[in-house]
Every structure is written in structure tokens, then in C-alpha cells.
Design a protein around this motif. Structure first.
Motif, short mmCIF file in Angstrom:
data_model
loop_
_atom_site.label_atom_id
_atom_site.label_comp_id
_atom_site.label_asym_id
_atom_site.label_seq_id
_atom_site.Cartn_x
_atom_site.Cartn_y
_atom_site.Cartn_z
N GLY A 1 -7.87 6.71 -11.70
CA GLY A 1 -8.77 6.08 -12.13
C GLY A 1 -9.13 4.80 -11.14
N GLN A 2 -8.65 4.98 -10.22
CA GLN A 2 -8.62 3.56 -9.07
C GLN A 2 -9.08 3.78 -8.41
OE1 GLN A 2 -5.90 0.01 -9.23
NE2 GLN A 2 -4.69 1.08 -10.80
N ASN A 3 -9.92 2.93 -7.80
CA ASN A 3 -10.63 2.81 -6.27
C ASN A 3 -9.49 3.22 -5.29
OD1 ASN A 3 -13.05 3.85 -7.04
ND2 ASN A 3 -13.74 1.06 -6.80
N SER A 4 -9.55 3.66 -4.05
CA SER A 4 -8.89 4.46 -3.73
C SER A 4 -8.80 3.13 -1.94
CB SER A 4 -9.10 5.40 -2.21
OG SER A 4 -9.96 5.40 -1.80
N THR A 5 -8.81 1.48 -2.46
CA THR A 5 -8.74 0.67 -2.01
C THR A 5 -7.08 0.55 -0.74
OG1 THR A 5 -7.83 -0.89 -3.18
CG2 THR A 5 -9.65 -0.54 -3.14
N ALA A 6 -7.07 -0.35 0.49
CA ALA A 6 -6.00 -0.08 0.66
C ALA A 6 -4.32 -0.67 0.06
CB ALA A 6 -5.99 -0.98 2.28
N SER A 7 -4.96 -1.74 -1.12
CA SER A 7 -3.66 -2.54 -1.81
C SER A 7 -3.43 -1.25 -2.56
CB SER A 7 -4.09 -4.02 -2.40
OG SER A 7 -5.11 -3.12 -3.09
N VAL A 8 -4.25 -1.13 -3.24
CA VAL A 8 -4.52 0.44 -4.41
C VAL A 8 -3.58 1.67 -3.91
CG1 VAL A 8 -5.17 2.13 -6.41
CG2 VAL A 8 -5.83 -0.07 -5.77
N VAL A 9 -3.75 2.32 -2.69
CA VAL A 9 -2.85 3.09 -1.65
C VAL A 9 -1.42 2.89 -1.67
CG1 VAL A 9 -2.88 4.91 -0.26
CG2 VAL A 9 -5.04 4.48 -1.56
N GLU A 10 -1.31 1.50 -1.06
CA GLU A 10 -0.09 0.83 -0.55
C GLU A 10 0.91 0.80 -2.31
OE1 GLU A 10 3.82 -0.64 1.27
OE2 GLU A 10 1.91 0.89 1.82
N SER A 11 0.41 -0.12 -2.80
CA SER A 11 0.72 0.03 -4.63
C SER A 11 1.76 1.17 -4.41
CB SER A 11 -0.06 -0.83 -5.27
OG SER A 11 0.90 -1.15 -6.32
N ALA A 12 0.64 1.96 -4.37
CA ALA A 12 0.73 3.85 -4.97
C ALA A 12 2.17 4.46 -4.26
CB ALA A 12 -0.43 4.58 -5.35
N SER B 1 5.90 4.66 -5.94
CA SER B 1 6.32 6.47 -5.98
C SER B 1 7.85 6.56 -5.17
CB SER B 1 5.55 7.53 -5.04
OG SER B 1 5.50 7.01 -4.02
N GLY B 2 7.71 5.57 -4.33
CA GLY B 2 9.80 5.12 -3.34
C GLY B 2 9.09 6.46 -1.90
N ALA B 3 7.69 7.38 -1.75
CA ALA B 3 7.26 7.20 -0.47
C ALA B 3 7.41 6.61 0.16
CB ALA B 3 6.17 8.12 -1.11
N ARG B 4 7.88 7.64 1.82
CA ARG B 4 7.30 6.58 3.28
C ARG B 4 6.16 6.75 3.69
NH1 ARG B 4 12.24 9.25 6.40
NH2 ARG B 4 12.77 6.64 5.83
N MET B 5 5.41 7.63 3.06
CA MET B 5 4.08 7.95 3.61
C MET B 5 2.98 8.09 2.47
SD MET B 5 4.82 11.38 5.96
CE MET B 5 6.37 11.50 6.18
N VAL B 6 1.71 8.06 2.59
CA VAL B 6 1.12 8.24 1.98
C VAL B 6 -0.44 9.30 2.42
CG1 VAL B 6 -0.51 6.50 1.50
CG2 VAL B 6 -1.12 7.79 0.10
N ARG B 7 -0.76 9.77 1.79
CA ARG B 7 -1.80 11.32 1.96
C ARG B 7 -3.17 11.01 1.42
NH1 ARG B 7 -1.50 16.91 3.89
NH2 ARG B 7 -0.80 17.61 2.23
#
Length: 110
Positions: free
Chosen positions: A56-67, A71-77
Motif C-alpha cells: 500500500g506504500q509508494n516504492s520510494t528508496a526508503s520504503v524499499v530498503e526498509s522492506a 525481510s532479512g533478504a540480501r537484495m530486492v527486486r
């Protein structure tokens, strides 16, 4: 040179070349002790559940990095509508599916 002599000469040449490529005995023992095999670093396995707050949030850099961090993931796509993506499953990757406006619709690992 006769045909027989020519065939013999070519055969001996090939045999000499093959013999030069052959291994002679075992490989020499290393002069220094080989490094101990180190245990692989623990993998950062993705767990999408803690990152669901991003939906529901916008995919800003800070939201993406927080997610990603949650999650404990090494990378995000980020997966955009109609975007071609690879289908390999990566246990260290968080996928954020977004709409045309960049709003996060789904959070999953892989």
C-alpha cells in the motif's frame, strides 16, 4: 619417399606429439599446506512476513530498503506491470510487485 615411409613418418610424428602431452606420474605435492576450507557464510534467507507493512506504500528508496531489511533478504527486486522477469527462485531476494503508479501491491520472496 615411398608411401609406406611417409605413413610411418607421419605416424611417428603424431606419436611423439601425443607422448609430449601425456602426464608423467602424479602431480607434485603442494609445497605449502592448502588453506582449510572455510564454512560458507550464512545465507540471508528472505522472510516476506515482516515486510508486509510495505503493501500500500509508494516504492520510494526508503520504503524499499526498509522492506528489504525487515525481510532479512540480501537484495530486492521491484516488479512493474508487464515487466519481463526471470523465473529462478532466489531465497535471498525480496520481490516487491508494484502498480503503474509505483504503489506496492504484494511482497514475496524469490
Amino acid at each position: 619417399m615411398t608411401n609406406t615411409a611417409l605413413v610411418l613418418a607421419v605416424g611417428l610424428g603424431v606419436a611423439a606429439l601425443m607422448g609430449g602431452c601425456a602426464s608423467h606420474g602424479q602431480a607434485p605435492a603442494p609445497t605449502q599446506p592448502q588453506a582449510q576450507a572455510q564454512a560458507p557464510a550464512p545465507e540471508a534467507l528472505c522472510n516476506a512476513q515482516p515486510a508486509q507493512a510495505a503493501v500500500g506504500q509508494n516504492s520510494t528508496a526508503s520504503v524499499v530498503e526498509s522492506a528489504r531489511a525487515r525481510s532479512g533478504a540480501r537484495m530486492v527486486r521491484i516488479l512493474r506491470p508487464g515487466q519481463m522477469v526471470t523465473k529462478e527462485f532466489d531465497t535471498q531476494r525480496l520481490n516487491l510487485e508494484v502498480d503503474a503508479n509505483g504503489r506496492i501491491l504484494a511482497v514475496r520472496c524469490g
